[in-house]
Design an enzyme around this catalytic site. Structure first.
Site, PDB file in Angstrom:
ATOM      1  CB  SER A   1       6.461   1.877   8.822  1.00 33.57           C
ATOM      2  OG  SER A   1       5.504   1.029   9.022  1.00 33.57           O
TER       3      SER A   1
ATOM      4  CE  LYS B   1      10.468   0.871  10.493  1.00 30.42           C
ATOM      5  NZ  LYS B   1       9.708   0.053  10.206  1.00 30.42           N
ATOM      6  CG  ASP B   2      11.219  -4.585   9.642  1.00 30.72           C
ATOM      7  OD1 ASP B   2      10.078  -4.367  10.422  1.00 30.72           O
ATOM      8  OD2 ASP B   2      11.046  -4.025   8.302  1.00 30.72           O
TER       9      ASP B   2
ATOM     10  NE  ARG C   1       1.806  -3.419  10.935  1.00 35.67           N
ATOM     11  CZ  ARG C   1       2.435  -4.335  10.625  1.00 35.67           C
ATOM     12  NH1 ARG C   1       3.586  -4.285  10.372  1.00 35.67           N
ATOM     13  NH2 ARG C   1       1.844  -5.521  10.512  1.00 35.67           N
TER      14      ARG C   1
ATOM     15  CD  GLN D   1       4.997 -11.306   7.760  1.00 35.16           C
ATOM     16  OE1 GLN D   1       5.696 -12.136   6.861  1.00 35.16           O
ATOM     17  NE2 GLN D   1       5.543 -10.172   8.038  1.00 35.16           N
TER      18      GLN D   1
ATOM     19  CB  VAL E   1      14.452   5.204   3.506  1.00 31.25           C
ATOM     20  CG1 VAL E   1      14.068   6.278   2.743  1.00 31.25           C
ATOM     21  CG2 VAL E   1      15.528   4.378   2.407  1.00 31.25           C
TER      22      VAL E   1
ATOM     23  CG  HIS F   1       8.693  -1.085   0.427  1.00 31.92           C
ATOM     24  ND1 HIS F   1       7.627  -0.653   0.897  1.00 31.92           N
ATOM     25  CD2 HIS F   1       8.867  -2.299   1.606  1.00 31.92           C
ATOM     26  CE1 HIS F   1       7.233  -1.319   1.703  1.00 31.92           C
ATOM     27  NE2 HIS F   1       7.761  -2.253   2.389  1.00 31.92           N
TER      28      HIS F   1
HETATM   29  P1  AMP Z   1       7.561  -4.780   4.717  1.00 32.30           P
HETATM   30  O1  AMP Z   1       6.656  -4.586   3.331  1.00 32.30           O
HETATM   31  O2  AMP Z   1       7.310  -4.025   5.607  1.00 32.30           O
HETATM   32  O3  AMP Z   1       7.426  -6.187   4.901  1.00 32.30           O
HETATM   33  O4  AMP Z   1       9.017  -4.478   4.387  1.00 32.30           O
HETATM   34  C1  AMP Z   1       9.431  -5.296   3.187  1.00 32.30           C
HETATM   35  C2  AMP Z   1      11.315  -4.839   3.494  1.00 32.30           C
HETATM   36  O5  AMP Z   1      11.204  -3.250   3.372  1.00 32.30           O
HETATM   37  C3  AMP Z   1      11.924  -5.470   4.720  1.00 32.30           C
HETATM   38  O6  AMP Z   1      13.166  -5.818   4.379  1.00 32.30           O
HETATM   39  C4  AMP Z   1      11.885  -4.109   5.406  1.00 32.30           C
HETATM   40  O7  AMP Z   1      12.751  -4.081   6.373  1.00 32.30           O
HETATM   41  C5  AMP Z   1      12.170  -3.036   4.311  1.00 32.30           C
HETATM   42  N1  AMP Z   1      11.876  -1.790   4.543  1.00 32.30           N
HETATM   43  C6  AMP Z   1      10.560  -1.272   5.468  1.00 32.30           C
HETATM   44  N2  AMP Z   1      10.701  -0.097   5.605  1.00 32.30           N
HETATM   45  C7  AMP Z   1      11.838   0.330   5.662  1.00 32.30           C
HETATM   46  C8  AMP Z   1      12.351   1.646   5.564  1.00 32.30           C
HETATM   47  N3  AMP Z   1      11.985   2.637   6.023  1.00 32.30           N
HETATM   48  N4  AMP Z   1      13.860   1.613   5.089  1.00 32.30           N
HETATM   49  C9  AMP Z   1      14.605   0.583   4.454  1.00 32.30           C
HETATM   50  N5  AMP Z   1      14.048  -0.554   4.295  1.00 32.30           N
HETATM   51  C10 AMP Z   1      12.518  -0.564   4.860  1.00 32.30           C
END
Ligand code: AMP
Length: 283
Positions: free
Chosen positions: A185, A149-150, A187, A61, A176, A37
């Site tokens: 992640s 990542k997503d 998770r 979601q 990353v 993030h």
């Molecule tokens: P999330 O909080 O999981 O919904 O992710 C928020 C944003 O962070 C999304 O755009 C994800 O794709 C990005 N993100 C999550 N994990 C990573 C990672 N390991 N490297 C780069 N971006 C990430």
């Protein structure tokens, strides 16, 4: 760093910043922030004068039997990390504030929502598209940064922005990883010690595919077989899918073409935890 909870407050502030002719960069997240993030925040800072980060675990979601309730919410830590990364504004609305009484409008991005994550999580992308559009309407960013990542989510957001003529630039940011290769992640905290150790197989499988590509392999089925065989060497890993898709529209590709960009995407379960990873490559 300013913390805002009310949608209207964020919208007014965004309007004021725009009147000052400053560029707004936006990074939407569900919190439990990690270096992935924070890398998005850094990219946003390079491209904008004011950086807004949202922290919102979006109920829309999550499916009925998913992890909405137990999703990690270390809010104080998130505030500190966002501040240290250089965010100027952190937006953390309640679900009630964002989805008022009588809420009934949803965004459907038809084709990209199908397949892969959309098969396993049928209402997921409708929830993502709806919340991202709402957040873009509130934060009014010039540029918004999303992680590769997503990858399916990124393709969906790009499609929605093009289809609805939204005046925002979407930037994709590289994955990353932890030092051992596991994609960061929120998770990952669900993994047991053994699952955490074995989860690196996803990265190792993608590296195998990368080496094969570098040695000239161009057959998508051969690349997929390599990934499947590598992951099946770990008995506690259950592969949901491994596929090669066009980066732009997420359609599976029967043959690789030079000049095009692809993602080799995969999802696998370790116990109850589903992990995603991918390799982006161009020929
Ligand atoms: P999330 O909080 O999981 O919904 O992710 C928020 C944003 O962070 C999304 O755009 C994800 O794709 C990005 N993100 C999550 N994990 C990573 C990672 N390991 N490297 C780069 N971006 C990430």
């Amino acid at each position: 760093m300013k913390i805002l909870n009310e949608p209207k407050e964020l919208q007014r502030l965004a309007e004021t910043i725009r009147l000052q002719e400053k560029r707004i960069g936006f990074v939407p997240t569900m919190g439990a922030l990690h270096d992935g993030h924070l890398s998005l925040v850094k990219i946003a800072k390079q491209r904008a004068d004011v950086v807004m980060v949202s922290v919102f675990v979006n109920p829309l979601q999550f499916g009925k039997n998913e992890d909405f309730e137990r999703y990690p919410r270390p809010f104080e830590r998130d505030v500190e990390l966002a501040r240290l990364a250089g965010a100027d504004i952190l937006f953390a609305p309640s679900a009630a504030a964002l989805y008022g009484e009588g809420f009934q409008t949803f965004v459907e991005v038809r084709e990209i929502s199908k397949g892969f994550e959309g098969d396993v999580r049928p209402t997921h992308f409708r929830g993502v598209a709806t919340v991202v559009l709402k957040l873009l309407n509130l934060a009014k960013p010039h540029v918004a940064v999303f992680g590769e990542k997503d990858a399916q989510q990124l393709a969906l957001v790009r499609r929605m922005v093009a289809d609805l003529n939204l005046d925002v630039e979407i930037v994709g940011a590289p994955i990353v990883r932890e030092p051992d290769g596991l994609a960061m992640s929120s998770r990952n905290v669900y993994l047991s010690a053994e699952e955490r150790r074995e989860a690196t197989i996803l990265y190792r499988a993608l590296q195998e595919a990368k080496r094969a590509l570098e040695s000239g392999e161009r057959n998508p089925d051969a690349l997929k077989r390599l990934v499947v065989a590598t992951i099946s060497s770990v008995p506690i890993a259950t592969l949901d899918y491994a596929e090669i898709v066009c980066a732009e529209d997420f359609s599976p590709t029967p043959a690789l073409q030079s000049g095009k960009t692809y993602f080799l995407i995969l999802a696998a379960r370790f116990g109850k935890t589903r992990l995603l990873d991918n390799l982006r490559f161009s020929l």
